[in-house]
Write a protein that holds these residues in place. Sequence first.
Motif, PDB file in Angstrom:
ATOM      1  N   ALA A   9       0.829  -1.206   0.000  1.00  0.00           N
ATOM      2  CA  ALA A   9       0.000   0.000   0.000  1.00  0.00           C
ATOM      3  C   ALA A   9       0.863   1.255   0.000  1.00  0.00           C
ATOM      4  O   ALA A   9       0.555   2.237  -0.690  1.00  0.00           O
ATOM      5  CB  ALA A   9      -0.930  -0.007   1.210  1.00  0.00           C
ATOM      6  N   VAL A  10       1.968   1.235   0.761  1.00  0.00           N
ATOM      7  CA  VAL A  10       2.888   2.381   0.782  1.00  0.00           C
ATOM      8  C   VAL A  10       3.482   2.597  -0.604  1.00  0.00           C
ATOM      9  O   VAL A  10       3.551   3.721  -1.106  1.00  0.00           O
ATOM     10  CB  VAL A  10       3.997   2.170   1.828  1.00  0.00           C
ATOM     11  CG1 VAL A  10       5.079   3.241   1.693  1.00  0.00           C
ATOM     12  CG2 VAL A  10       3.418   2.190   3.241  1.00  0.00           C
ATOM     13  N   ILE A  11       3.921   1.507  -1.248  1.00  0.00           N
ATOM     14  CA  ILE A  11       4.503   1.609  -2.590  1.00  0.00           C
ATOM     15  C   ILE A  11       3.472   2.162  -3.579  1.00  0.00           C
ATOM     16  O   ILE A  11       3.775   3.055  -4.380  1.00  0.00           O
ATOM     17  CB  ILE A  11       5.027   0.238  -3.055  1.00  0.00           C
ATOM     18  CG1 ILE A  11       6.238  -0.175  -2.217  1.00  0.00           C
ATOM     19  CG2 ILE A  11       5.407   0.283  -4.538  1.00  0.00           C
ATOM     20  CD1 ILE A  11       6.712  -1.592  -2.486  1.00  0.00           C
ATOM     21  N   ASP A  12       2.241   1.642  -3.525  1.00  0.00           N
ATOM     22  CA  ASP A  12       1.195   2.116  -4.431  1.00  0.00           C
ATOM     23  C   ASP A  12       0.932   3.608  -4.233  1.00  0.00           C
ATOM     24  O   ASP A  12       0.747   4.357  -5.198  1.00  0.00           O
ATOM     25  CB  ASP A  12      -0.098   1.327  -4.208  1.00  0.00           C
ATOM     26  CG  ASP A  12      -0.026  -0.092  -4.744  1.00  0.00           C
ATOM     27  OD1 ASP A  12       0.939  -0.394  -5.477  1.00  0.00           O
ATOM     28  OD2 ASP A  12      -0.919  -0.892  -4.425  1.00  0.00           O
ATOM     29  N   PHE A  13       0.910   4.018  -2.969  1.00  0.00           N
ATOM     30  CA  PHE A  13       0.695   5.441  -2.667  1.00  0.00           C
ATOM     31  C   PHE A  13       1.814   6.286  -3.272  1.00  0.00           C
ATOM     32  O   PHE A  13       1.560   7.325  -3.888  1.00  0.00           O
ATOM     33  CB  PHE A  13       0.626   5.660  -1.147  1.00  0.00           C
ATOM     34  CG  PHE A  13       0.572   7.110  -0.750  1.00  0.00           C
ATOM     35  CD1 PHE A  13      -0.654   7.773  -0.689  1.00  0.00           C
ATOM     36  CD2 PHE A  13       1.730   7.819  -0.449  1.00  0.00           C
ATOM     37  CE1 PHE A  13      -0.707   9.123  -0.349  1.00  0.00           C
ATOM     38  CE2 PHE A  13       1.685   9.156  -0.101  1.00  0.00           C
ATOM     39  CZ  PHE A  13       0.452   9.809  -0.052  1.00  0.00           C
ATOM     40  N   LYS A  14       3.054   5.826  -3.109  1.00  0.00           N
ATOM     41  CA  LYS A  14       4.197   6.603  -3.592  1.00  0.00           C
ATOM     42  C   LYS A  14       4.221   6.673  -5.118  1.00  0.00           C
ATOM     43  O   LYS A  14       4.510   7.726  -5.698  1.00  0.00           O
ATOM     44  CB  LYS A  14       5.494   5.999  -3.043  1.00  0.00           C
ATOM     45  CG  LYS A  14       5.606   6.135  -1.525  1.00  0.00           C
ATOM     46  CD  LYS A  14       6.789   5.398  -0.963  1.00  0.00           C
ATOM     47  CE  LYS A  14       8.058   6.204  -1.081  1.00  0.00           C
ATOM     48  NZ  LYS A  14       9.152   5.642  -0.274  1.00  0.00           N
ATOM     49  N   VAL A  15       3.903   5.564  -5.769  1.00  0.00           N
ATOM     50  CA  VAL A  15       3.849   5.565  -7.232  1.00  0.00           C
ATOM     51  C   VAL A  15       2.777   6.536  -7.710  1.00  0.00           C
ATOM     52  O   VAL A  15       2.998   7.330  -8.645  1.00  0.00           O
ATOM     53  CB  VAL A  15       3.569   4.140  -7.764  1.00  0.00           C
ATOM     54  CG1 VAL A  15       3.244   4.176  -9.261  1.00  0.00           C
ATOM     55  CG2 VAL A  15       4.766   3.232  -7.520  1.00  0.00           C
ATOM     56  N   HIS A  16       1.617   6.506  -7.064  1.00  0.00           N
ATOM     57  CA  HIS A  16       0.505   7.379  -7.457  1.00  0.00           C
ATOM     58  C   HIS A  16       0.862   8.852  -7.277  1.00  0.00           C
ATOM     59  O   HIS A  16       0.382   9.710  -8.032  1.00  0.00           O
ATOM     60  CB  HIS A  16      -0.734   7.026  -6.628  1.00  0.00           C
ATOM     61  CG  HIS A  16      -1.945   7.826  -6.968  1.00  0.00           C
ATOM     62  ND1 HIS A  16      -2.616   7.684  -8.174  1.00  0.00           N
ATOM     63  CD2 HIS A  16      -2.620   8.784  -6.282  1.00  0.00           C
ATOM     64  CE1 HIS A  16      -3.641   8.510  -8.206  1.00  0.00           C
ATOM     65  NE2 HIS A  16      -3.663   9.189  -7.079  1.00  0.00           N
ATOM     66  N   HIS A  17       1.720   9.151  -6.280  1.00  0.00           N
ATOM     67  CA  HIS A  17       2.090  10.543  -6.001  1.00  0.00           C
ATOM     68  C   HIS A  17       3.480  10.902  -6.543  1.00  0.00           C
ATOM     69  O   HIS A  17       4.094  11.882  -6.127  1.00  0.00           O
ATOM     70  CB  HIS A  17       2.015  10.803  -4.497  1.00  0.00           C
ATOM     71  CG  HIS A  17       0.617  10.803  -3.971  1.00  0.00           C
ATOM     72  ND1 HIS A  17      -0.055   9.649  -3.631  1.00  0.00           N
ATOM     73  CD2 HIS A  17      -0.252  11.831  -3.736  1.00  0.00           C
ATOM     74  CE1 HIS A  17      -1.268   9.956  -3.214  1.00  0.00           C
ATOM     75  NE2 HIS A  17      -1.423  11.257  -3.272  1.00  0.00           N
ATOM     76  N   LYS A  18       3.970  10.029  -7.464  1.00  0.00           N
ATOM     77  CA  LYS A  18       5.224  10.286  -8.169  1.00  0.00           C
ATOM     78  C   LYS A  18       6.421  10.419  -7.215  1.00  0.00           C
ATOM     79  O   LYS A  18       7.295  11.268  -7.393  1.00  0.00           O
ATOM     80  CB  LYS A  18       5.096  11.527  -9.059  1.00  0.00           C
ATOM     81  CG  LYS A  18       4.084  11.351 -10.194  1.00  0.00           C
ATOM     82  CD  LYS A  18       3.984  12.589 -11.053  1.00  0.00           C
ATOM     83  CE  LYS A  18       3.170  12.321 -12.308  1.00  0.00           C
ATOM     84  NZ  LYS A  18       1.873  11.685 -12.069  1.00  0.00           N
ATOM     85  N   LEU A  19       6.430   9.549  -6.209  1.00  0.00           N
ATOM     86  CA  LEU A  19       7.551   9.454  -5.289  1.00  0.00           C
ATOM     87  C   LEU A  19       8.312   8.170  -5.562  1.00  0.00           C
ATOM     88  O   LEU A  19       7.809   7.273  -6.247  1.00  0.00           O
ATOM     89  CB  LEU A  19       7.061   9.471  -3.831  1.00  0.00           C
ATOM     90  CG  LEU A  19       6.275  10.720  -3.408  1.00  0.00           C
ATOM     91  CD1 LEU A  19       5.677  10.517  -2.021  1.00  0.00           C
ATOM     92  CD2 LEU A  19       7.169  11.950  -3.426  1.00  0.00           C
ATOM     93  N   PRO A  57      10.284  10.873   5.435  1.00  0.00           N
ATOM     94  CA  PRO A  57       9.662  12.160   5.796  1.00  0.00           C
ATOM     95  C   PRO A  57       8.843  12.779   4.672  1.00  0.00           C
ATOM     96  O   PRO A  57       7.766  13.330   4.917  1.00  0.00           O
ATOM     97  CB  PRO A  57      10.875  13.032   6.151  1.00  0.00           C
ATOM     98  CG  PRO A  57      11.941  12.074   6.538  1.00  0.00           C
ATOM     99  CD  PRO A  57      11.741  10.865   5.695  1.00  0.00           C
ATOM    100  N   ILE A  58       9.359  12.723   3.431  1.00  0.00           N
ATOM    101  CA  ILE A  58       8.616  13.322   2.311  1.00  0.00           C
ATOM    102  C   ILE A  58       7.309  12.567   2.084  1.00  0.00           C
ATOM    103  O   ILE A  58       6.251  13.171   1.865  1.00  0.00           O
ATOM    104  CB  ILE A  58       9.481  13.322   1.032  1.00  0.00           C
ATOM    105  CG1 ILE A  58      10.698  14.220   1.222  1.00  0.00           C
ATOM    106  CG2 ILE A  58       8.655  13.770  -0.168  1.00  0.00           C
ATOM    107  CD1 ILE A  58      11.661  14.209   0.054  1.00  0.00           C
ATOM    108  N   THR A  59       7.390  11.220   2.152  1.00  0.00           N
ATOM    109  CA  THR A  59       6.185  10.404   1.970  1.00  0.00           C
ATOM    110  C   THR A  59       5.159  10.703   3.052  1.00  0.00           C
ATOM    111  O   THR A  59       3.964  10.881   2.772  1.00  0.00           O
ATOM    112  CB  THR A  59       6.547   8.911   1.996  1.00  0.00           C
ATOM    113  OG1 THR A  59       7.450   8.623   0.934  1.00  0.00           O
ATOM    114  CG2 THR A  59       5.294   8.053   1.827  1.00  0.00           C
TER     115      THR A  59
END
Length: 238
Positions: free
Chosen positions: A36-46, A54-56
């Motif tokens: 879920a963390v990875i999916d969130f980061k991909v969706h927000h271009k992280l 910290p940025i996440t």
Amino acid sequence: MQFSEDLVRTLQTRLSDLRFYTGLIDGKPGLLTQTAVIDFKVHHKLRARAYPGPITLKTMFSDSASRKPNNPVLSTEPAWMTEAVRLKGIREKAGPGSNPEILEWAEDLDLHYPDDDIPWCGLFVAHCMRVGAPNDERPQNILGARNWQPFGVQCEPVLGSILVFWRGSRSGWQGHVGFYAGEDDKAYHVLGGNQSNAVTVARISKSRLLSARWPASVPVSGKPVRQSANGSLSQNEA
């Protein structure tokens, strides 16, 4: 993911609100949380890592954090089926020793399970239901495949339903349990554990079905899924 249980629970709650996490809010940083963390980061271009730096965290808890878009295909897939699909390919360890992930499922369920040579199709189903339908009472002995026959409520075989089969003979004690992933004219396509010693999809004859079940706490939402009759019929899933 080295965080306190309270922080992991906070992450799971926030990711659940944003529709990226569909599992149990339990404070345990398992693979479903990491995905879920990875999916969130991909969706927000992280950067696509499981570690929420910290940025996440700043992005996740800001007003600008966006929810996961609705997917008409995935929205019909119950949370326990999402977990089962994620675990495809998990395999018991050959010879001495066991796959630690399989043993961890048992530990989370407070089950004494010392060796993955012990049939684990019921353990796989119990783990997935713990993630996707934690409020439903599981069988007293989850390892006995036929013990899943009274679980939840009776339903038609549909995507995500628990299918219980006989092995050996219909009147015997041996069985197998897994999740409905589809069907053809002769067989159900079953996503299950301990199929060729792994989490795989196997074709199992419709004539061997004993029961199709659905957790009582969740409205039945699955539908039949037609698939091609590729591959031979499974004869013994142990």
